[in-house]
Every structure is written in C-alpha cells, then in structure tokens.
Scaffold this motif. Structure first.
Motif, PDB file in Angstrom:
ATOM      1  N   SER A 186       6.132  32.421 -31.388  1.00 30.53           N
ATOM      2  CA  SER A 186       6.043  32.940 -32.813  1.00 30.53           C
ATOM      3  C   SER A 186       4.447  32.594 -33.255  1.00 30.53           C
ATOM      4  O   SER A 186       3.923  33.170 -33.845  1.00 30.53           O
ATOM      5  CB  SER A 186       6.952  32.317 -33.885  1.00 30.53           C
ATOM      6  N   ALA A 187       4.160  31.495 -32.894  1.00 29.70           N
ATOM      7  CA  ALA A 187       2.981  31.109 -33.392  1.00 29.70           C
ATOM      8  C   ALA A 187       1.747  31.753 -32.543  1.00 29.70           C
ATOM      9  O   ALA A 187       0.853  32.327 -33.450  1.00 29.70           O
ATOM     10  CB  ALA A 187       2.401  29.666 -32.779  1.00 29.70           C
ATOM     11  N   SER A 188       2.007  32.203 -31.670  1.00 31.82           N
ATOM     12  CA  SER A 188       0.981  33.216 -30.546  1.00 31.82           C
ATOM     13  C   SER A 188       0.918  34.453 -31.405  1.00 31.82           C
ATOM     14  O   SER A 188       0.042  35.228 -31.526  1.00 31.82           O
ATOM     15  CB  SER A 188       1.109  33.428 -29.066  1.00 31.82           C
TER      16      SER A 188
ATOM     17  N   GLY B 134      -1.295  26.883 -37.314  1.00 32.36           N
ATOM     18  CA  GLY B 134      -1.079  27.117 -35.893  1.00 32.36           C
ATOM     19  C   GLY B 134       0.364  26.892 -35.612  1.00 32.36           C
ATOM     20  O   GLY B 134       0.842  28.308 -35.331  1.00 32.36           O
ATOM     21  N   CYS B 135       1.128  25.889 -35.579  1.00 36.57           N
ATOM     22  CA  CYS B 135       2.564  25.833 -35.167  1.00 36.57           C
ATOM     23  C   CYS B 135       3.438  26.999 -36.149  1.00 36.57           C
ATOM     24  O   CYS B 135       3.025  27.259 -37.207  1.00 36.57           O
ATOM     25  CB  CYS B 135       3.285  24.634 -35.439  1.00 36.57           C
ATOM     26  N   ASP B 136       4.404  27.351 -35.682  1.00 36.56           N
ATOM     27  CA  ASP B 136       4.923  28.669 -35.949  1.00 36.56           C
ATOM     28  C   ASP B 136       5.005  28.976 -37.563  1.00 36.56           C
ATOM     29  O   ASP B 136       4.586  30.190 -37.891  1.00 36.56           O
ATOM     30  CB  ASP B 136       6.363  28.612 -35.527  1.00 36.56           C
ATOM     31  N   LYS B 137       5.406  28.375 -38.369  1.00 39.37           N
ATOM     32  CA  LYS B 137       5.715  28.708 -39.834  1.00 39.37           C
ATOM     33  C   LYS B 137       4.203  28.573 -40.648  1.00 39.37           C
ATOM     34  O   LYS B 137       4.371  28.959 -41.795  1.00 39.37           O
ATOM     35  CB  LYS B 137       6.718  27.883 -40.515  1.00 39.37           C
TER      36      LYS B 137
ATOM     37  N   GLY C 159      -2.144  21.695 -28.887  1.00 40.45           N
ATOM     38  CA  GLY C 159      -2.004  23.090 -29.273  1.00 40.45           C
ATOM     39  C   GLY C 159      -0.585  23.722 -29.339  1.00 40.45           C
ATOM     40  O   GLY C 159       0.136  22.977 -29.287  1.00 40.45           O
ATOM     41  N   THR C 160      -0.584  24.820 -29.702  1.00 40.65           N
ATOM     42  CA  THR C 160       0.729  25.625 -29.777  1.00 40.65           C
ATOM     43  C   THR C 160       1.328  26.248 -28.739  1.00 40.65           C
ATOM     44  O   THR C 160       0.713  26.164 -27.482  1.00 40.65           O
ATOM     45  CB  THR C 160       0.481  26.818 -30.862  1.00 40.65           C
ATOM     46  N   CYS C 161       2.524  26.629 -28.543  1.00 42.23           N
ATOM     47  CA  CYS C 161       3.005  27.201 -27.361  1.00 42.23           C
ATOM     48  C   CYS C 161       2.350  28.035 -26.931  1.00 42.23           C
ATOM     49  O   CYS C 161       2.013  29.166 -27.306  1.00 42.23           O
ATOM     50  CB  CYS C 161       4.600  27.445 -27.726  1.00 42.23           C
ATOM     51  N   MET C 162       2.070  28.035 -25.539  1.00 40.15           N
ATOM     52  CA  MET C 162       1.160  28.953 -24.799  1.00 40.15           C
ATOM     53  C   MET C 162       1.927  30.027 -24.230  1.00 40.15           C
ATOM     54  O   MET C 162       1.240  30.811 -23.403  1.00 40.15           O
ATOM     55  CB  MET C 162       0.432  28.157 -23.724  1.00 40.15           C
TER      56      MET C 162
ATOM     57  N   LEU D 115       4.126  21.249 -40.656  1.00 41.69           N
ATOM     58  CA  LEU D 115       5.509  21.877 -40.224  1.00 41.69           C
ATOM     59  C   LEU D 115       5.582  21.957 -38.703  1.00 41.69           C
ATOM     60  O   LEU D 115       4.911  22.725 -38.034  1.00 41.69           O
ATOM     61  CB  LEU D 115       5.951  23.281 -40.697  1.00 41.69           C
ATOM     62  N   HIS D 116       6.139  21.171 -37.892  1.00 36.22           N
ATOM     63  CA  HIS D 116       6.257  21.167 -36.502  1.00 36.22           C
ATOM     64  C   HIS D 116       7.581  21.557 -36.133  1.00 36.22           C
ATOM     65  O   HIS D 116       8.611  20.828 -36.508  1.00 36.22           O
ATOM     66  CB  HIS D 116       5.931  19.504 -35.762  1.00 36.22           C
ATOM     67  N   GLU D 117       7.498  22.758 -35.195  1.00 35.02           N
ATOM     68  CA  GLU D 117       8.805  23.300 -35.077  1.00 35.02           C
ATOM     69  C   GLU D 117      10.106  22.624 -34.306  1.00 35.02           C
ATOM     70  O   GLU D 117      10.944  22.571 -34.723  1.00 35.02           O
ATOM     71  CB  GLU D 117       8.429  24.419 -34.108  1.00 35.02           C
ATOM     72  N   ILE D 118       9.540  21.331 -33.629  1.00 36.36           N
ATOM     73  CA  ILE D 118      10.191  20.557 -32.766  1.00 36.36           C
ATOM     74  C   ILE D 118      10.565  19.445 -33.563  1.00 36.36           C
ATOM     75  O   ILE D 118      11.707  18.631 -33.155  1.00 36.36           O
ATOM     76  CB  ILE D 118       9.612  20.389 -31.483  1.00 36.36           C
ATOM     77  N   LEU D 119      10.077  18.944 -34.407  1.00 35.32           N
ATOM     78  CA  LEU D 119      10.364  17.486 -34.876  1.00 35.32           C
ATOM     79  C   LEU D 119      10.776  17.940 -36.459  1.00 35.32           C
ATOM     80  O   LEU D 119      10.612  16.788 -37.100  1.00 35.32           O
ATOM     81  CB  LEU D 119       8.807  16.638 -35.004  1.00 35.32           C
TER      82      LEU D 119
ATOM     83  N   THR E 220       2.333  17.762 -32.868  1.00 32.86           N
ATOM     84  CA  THR E 220       1.538  17.652 -31.662  1.00 32.86           C
ATOM     85  C   THR E 220       0.615  19.163 -31.341  1.00 32.86           C
ATOM     86  O   THR E 220      -0.384  18.897 -30.974  1.00 32.86           O
ATOM     87  CB  THR E 220       2.333  17.401 -30.351  1.00 32.86           C
ATOM     88  N   CYS E 221       1.326  20.156 -31.959  1.00 27.28           N
ATOM     89  CA  CYS E 221       0.540  21.461 -31.975  1.00 27.28           C
ATOM     90  C   CYS E 221      -0.821  21.316 -32.808  1.00 27.28           C
ATOM     91  O   CYS E 221      -1.701  22.122 -32.727  1.00 27.28           O
ATOM     92  CB  CYS E 221       1.457  22.519 -32.616  1.00 27.28           C
ATOM     93  N   HIS E 222      -1.030  20.658 -33.702  1.00 26.66           N
ATOM     94  CA  HIS E 222      -1.965  20.460 -34.737  1.00 26.66           C
ATOM     95  C   HIS E 222      -2.827  19.208 -34.068  1.00 26.66           C
ATOM     96  O   HIS E 222      -3.583  18.726 -35.236  1.00 26.66           O
ATOM     97  CB  HIS E 222      -1.722  20.301 -35.932  1.00 26.66           C
TER      98      HIS E 222
HETATM   99 FE1  FES Z   1       4.224  24.404 -32.320  1.00 26.69          FE
HETATM  100 FE2  FES Z   1       5.882  26.078 -30.497  1.00 26.69          FE
HETATM  101  S1  FES Z   1       6.315  23.886 -31.336  1.00 26.69           S
HETATM  102  S2  FES Z   1       4.177  26.298 -31.474  1.00 26.69           S
END
Ligand code: FES
Length: 572
Positions: A205-207, A126-129, A198-201, A89-93, A58-60
């Motif tokens: 780690s992403a920001s 975008g998303c963390d890793k 988008g990524t965590c606001m 790679l999505h952090e939550i899924l 979802t971040c992408h």
């Molecule tokens: Fe993707 Fe936080 S879950 S940046």
C-alpha cells in the motif's frame, strides 16, 4: 531577502480570535520573538511541514533527516519553515488496525493546517495510511501542498535469497506453518526482512500510494521510489521544500491538481504496478473529499485497458529499489503515455505531458518496467466484482492470485469475526478441504475498522499437505503485500446487514472473475427468512471508535467519515 506579506497571508493567517486582530498579530510576533524570529523573518512566506515521525514508526525512522532537508529547501527559496506534529500511524505497531485511524490523521492534519499560519504545506508521510490521510486533508483544506515520502527500505538476504517486507514475511510464515522452516530458521528470517529505515519495499500500500501520488501530480517527479536513507531521497526533500515556496508565490492548489483526470491517471498507475487493493479505498476517499465521481466501474474500466508493466512483488518478482534504478515513476509514466490524460496539471506548474517530454523511454538494460507491447502480465490486475454477496462491490487482486481459482464454486465455512477465525481456522474438526470457501464477516469499516485480515491463513493441516491458495471472502481488507484468491471489501458489510451476514456453513458460493461476479447460491426466500434473524454486533460506545463506527462510510465510498465530504463546511 524578505517579501512583504499581505494582511491575510504568512504569519497573519489563521489569527487567534481575541476580538482585536491587531492585538492578535502583535502578541503572535511577541511569542515568535522568543523563538528568535524578528519582524523581517516574519515577512517571508511560511511553509508548514507536517511531521508523522514517532519511535513507534520504523518506516519513518529517517523522517528527522528528511524534514531537515525540506527545511533547507524552504530556506534556500526564501521561505520560513515551521514543522508541526500530527499523528504517526505504523502499520505493524497499531491495534486493531491503522485503517481505524486514517480518518483521524486526515482530520488532525486538516485542522492543524487550517488552525496555524502557513501559505503552503509539505506533507511528509510514507507508511500505508499516512499518505492517503494527508492527501484527504490537503483536498479538504485546498492549500498548496507537496507530498514527500520516506521511501522504501532496501532489500535484505537470508541463505542467499534476496528478501524484503512483507510479501516474503508472509511466504516464509506460510512455510513455517507448513512445517518447512523450524523455529531457528524463522528467527533468522525475522532478523533479515527489514534491514533499513523506510516503508515496505514491495508494491504494498505504501509504495502503491507513493506511485499514484506522483502520477496524480501531488509529488515532484521521481519522488515516489528513492529508497530511504539515500541521497536521491534527500535531494527530493530539498527540492520539495523549494517547490512549496514556489507554490506560495504561484499558487496551484490541490483542487487544480486532483481532478478526475489526474485521479484516473493515478488509477492507471495502480493497475500498471499491480498495486494494493487498499488504494481503491483511498482514491475513492480522496475523490469524495473533492466531490469527484470515481466509481467502482471507473476502476474496472481502467483495469480493462492497462496491463501489468512493473515487475515488483507481490504481482512480480522484484523490489522497489529495482523500480527506482530502472527510472521510477517518470519512466513508467512514459511507457503509459498513450493511456494517460496528459493535460493534467502538476505541482511543478507543468502538465503531465510537458513533464514527460523530458523523460527518456525505458532503458534496454532493465527489465523491471515493461512496455505496453511487452507487458509483464495481462490487463485486469485488480478486478472489481459485484453479485448477490456484494451488491455495492468487492475487489480481488487477480494479478496475485492462483489462476485456477478465478472460477470456483465451493461450500462456505463461516467465521464470525477475525478473533473467531484465529481461534478455529486450524481446528481439524471443521474438515475444511481445498474446495471450501473461507468466509470472514464482521471485519468491515463499521464492525472493526476494516483490518487487513482478509487473507485468512490456509488451515495448518492443508498447508502441511501443500495447499497454498484457497478462495477467501470477507468485508475486511488485506495488505498490499499479500497474495491469494482473496475477495475483499464486500459492500455493504455484514455488520449493517449486508449479504455476507446471511451466509451459513455449507452454502454454495461462486466466484467468477472473468464475469466479475461473486454470488451466494441460496434462494431468495431462504435469504429473506435469514434476514429476520439478523442481530447487529455490539459497537464501541466511547471516544474516537464510537464516532468512527457511527459515521464511517462503506468501502466503495472510501470508508471516510460521512461529515467530511466535499459539501461539508467548517467554521473558517
Ligand atoms: Fe510501513 Fe509496510 S509497515 S509501509
């Protein structure tokens, strides 16, 4: 407009090996003709665009639109764009943790860049890793590269409170565990935390990695902070496509840009934003890919002279859209100018110092980006520790921890694994008090791929009594969005016999952040006796997880694969 390509550039790069190079070129042109490309098109410089989108990410979610914008920029500048998939790679899924797959994404990206014809590459993450993985790949391939991110989400609201993922996710969940929010309320919060693509606001780690990447010169100025879905985000993507074509004509390679000077500029921004502890591992991994010495002591030295300047959760109270409106990373860098190496080169061709000549100082009307003489917090946002529990290092995010716990001595309660902690943490028979030190082991790189489980929950009965923070120690990581007196990345990890494996319930542990110490207060003879009882955990025996467990390095070395360092060679 076309331009003549040399024999080893553009479509003639990375030829398929048929034993006859001219045949390889001819058959390649034939297949591309089926996609509508004629010989004239194929004279243009080729820009690969690494796509990390997925329905699971979802971040992408806005990535298809961003990639179309990058392609437009490439075409406008006279290049030919080719989009190619890597991994998403999505952090939550992803289970058990995306960290287990960061190196796989880095390898896939590196190999796809090497194997396919391109003169430059735009890395869309975008998303963390994803961003660190793409930078690790770029560092290894050393082809001109531009980093683009999907950008942060916009904030939502619940009952008049502004909120966002995922510092607020954790705060509300803590309140729910403490009985302050009922099932209906937490369900309402759940629907309000992630309101856009988008990524965590927050400064997770992403920001953090987006800001550090811009500071290191691998992203166009102003590229880190535009929220996903905005025109600012799309214009950055178009400009990045144009920049990539320019890089094919005036090559500036990652090795020209990612130097020790630029990495230290990235560390400076990491400290000024109160960024994620994960960035320490990622920057160490990028440095190792380039053969650059970047030690835990370097992080400490920078932390000592850089105060917290950005008011963004979890170290502050704002969100990424506030940072963007206040001028983003360029204005932050302007504030940090005396602490930066301004000679560092960027993908624009200008040095950081030249870029900052065009940037105004922070505006009076904003309070998100502070000045060095009026910081939001003291120096030492992230503190690297050593001691008998972590001879090779550990880290704590002091800027997001309770000040009264920064010097603490208490008895250990040991959990053998993340699963053990999940099962027993709320068990009243453990009689955990606020003074206890919660120890989690077998969550390091080799044992478990280093999941973000280091910020163990406060036992429910203590949370219900109002306890909000306790000292926690592990060889795991924690989310950049989390907070608490949490000591992470203990190295060497328990699974390879590190000191964390020797702790027993009731042992006294001492944390002293001002002294940068984390110590197990047990005499040496007893520790040696315990060492003889050490039994390593069972590791995965197939596929990627086996390869990972056999070859991953420790946290202080970046948790990269041991065969991907600067001196490791490829066939090509
Ligand atoms: Fe993707 Fe936080 S879950 S940046």
């Amino acid at each position: 407009m076309t331009e003549k390509k040399s024999e080893s550039s553009g479509i003639n790069k990375s030829l398929t090996s048929y034993g006859d190079p001219e045949f390889s070129k001819y058959i390649r042109r034939a297949f591309l003709a089926s996609a509508g490309y004629d010989r004239d098109d194929l004279q243009r410089p080729i820009v690969g665009i690494a796509d990390t989108s997925s329905d699971y990410n979802t971040c992408h979610r806005q990535m298809p639109e961003i990639i179309e914008a990058v392609k437009r920029g490439v075409l406008e500048a006279g290049g030919l764009p080719f989009v190619f998939p890597t991994l998403s790679l999505h952090e939550i899924l992803m289970s058990p943790t995306t960290m287990l797959f960061r190196n796989l994404l880095a390898m896939v990206t590196e190999e796809m860049i090497r194997a396919q014809p391109m003169d430059a590459v735009v890395l869309v993450g975008g998303c963390d890793k994803t961003v660190p993985a793409q930078l690790m790949a770029a560092a290894s391939v050393n082809l001109p590269a531009v980093s683009v991110v999907t950008g942060p989400m916009m904030t939502g609201s619940w009952q008049g409170q502004r909120l966002g993922a995922c510092t607020d996710c954790r705060r509300f969940w803590g309140d729910h565990r403490a009985g302050k929010l009922d099932e209906t309320q937490i369900a309402e919060v759940e629907q309000s935390l992630c309101t856009t693509a988008g990524t965590c606001m927050v400064m997770g780690s992403a920001s953090t990695m987006a800001c550090a990447t811009e500071a290191m010169g691998m992203m166009l100025p102003g590229g880190a902070t535009p929220p996903s879905g905005t025109g600012d985000r799309l214009r950055n993507a178009v400009a990045s496509g144009r920049c990539a074509v320019d890089l094919t004509r005036n090559p500036r390679r990652p090795s020209d840009i990612l130097t020790r000077a630029s990495l230290l500029n990235g560390v400076t921004v990491l400290m000024a934003v109160g960024g994620s502890t994960n960035a320490i591992i990622h920057l160490a991994a990028i440095a190792r890919r380039l053969g650059i010495d970047l030690s835990m002591d370097d992080f400490h030295e920078v932390a000592q002279r850089v105060p917290l300047l950005v008011d963004c959760k979890p170290a502050g109270s704002g969100y990424m859209e506030d940072l963007h409106r206040a001028g983003g990373v360029p204005v932050l860098l302007k504030q940090l100018e005396p602490l930066l190496d301004l000679s560092a080169t960027t993908i624009t061709g200008e040095t950081l110092g030249q870029l900052l000549e065009h940037v105004p100082p922070a505006a009076d009307w904003q309070s998100t980006i502070r000045s060095l003489d009026n910081p939001l917090g003291p120096t030492g946002a992230l503190v690297t520790l050593r001691g008998s529990l972590a001879p090779d290092g550990a880290v704590i995010k002091a800027a997001a921890a309770s000040a009264e716990l920064m010097s603490h001595r208490g008895p250990a309660i040991v959990f053998e694994s993340p699963e053990d902690a999940a099962e027993r943490i709320d068990d009243p028979s453990l009689k955990i008090t606020p003074d206890h030190v919660l120890v989690l082991r077998n969550a390091g790189p080799v044992a478990a791929g280093m999941p973000e489980c280091g910020s163990l929950p406060i036992p429910r009965y203590l949370a219900e009594a109002g306890v909000r923070d306790m000292v926690r120690i592990s060889d795991a990581r924690m989310s950049g969005t989390a907070f608490g007196a949490v000591v992470l990345h203990c190295s060497p990890e328990a699974a390879i016999g590190g000191p964390l494996s020797l702790v027993r319930d009731g042992d006294m542990i001492e944390l002293n952040v001002s002294q940068r110490r984390i110590d197990l207060l047990v005499d040496k003879a007893e520790l040696e006796r315990r060492r003889t009882e050490f039994v390593p955990p069972t590791l995965p025996d197939r596929g990627w997880q086996r390869l990972y467990a056999e070859h991953v390095t420790q946290a202080h070395q970046g948790a990269d694969m041991d065969f991907l360092g600067a001196t490791c060679k490829t066939l090509r």
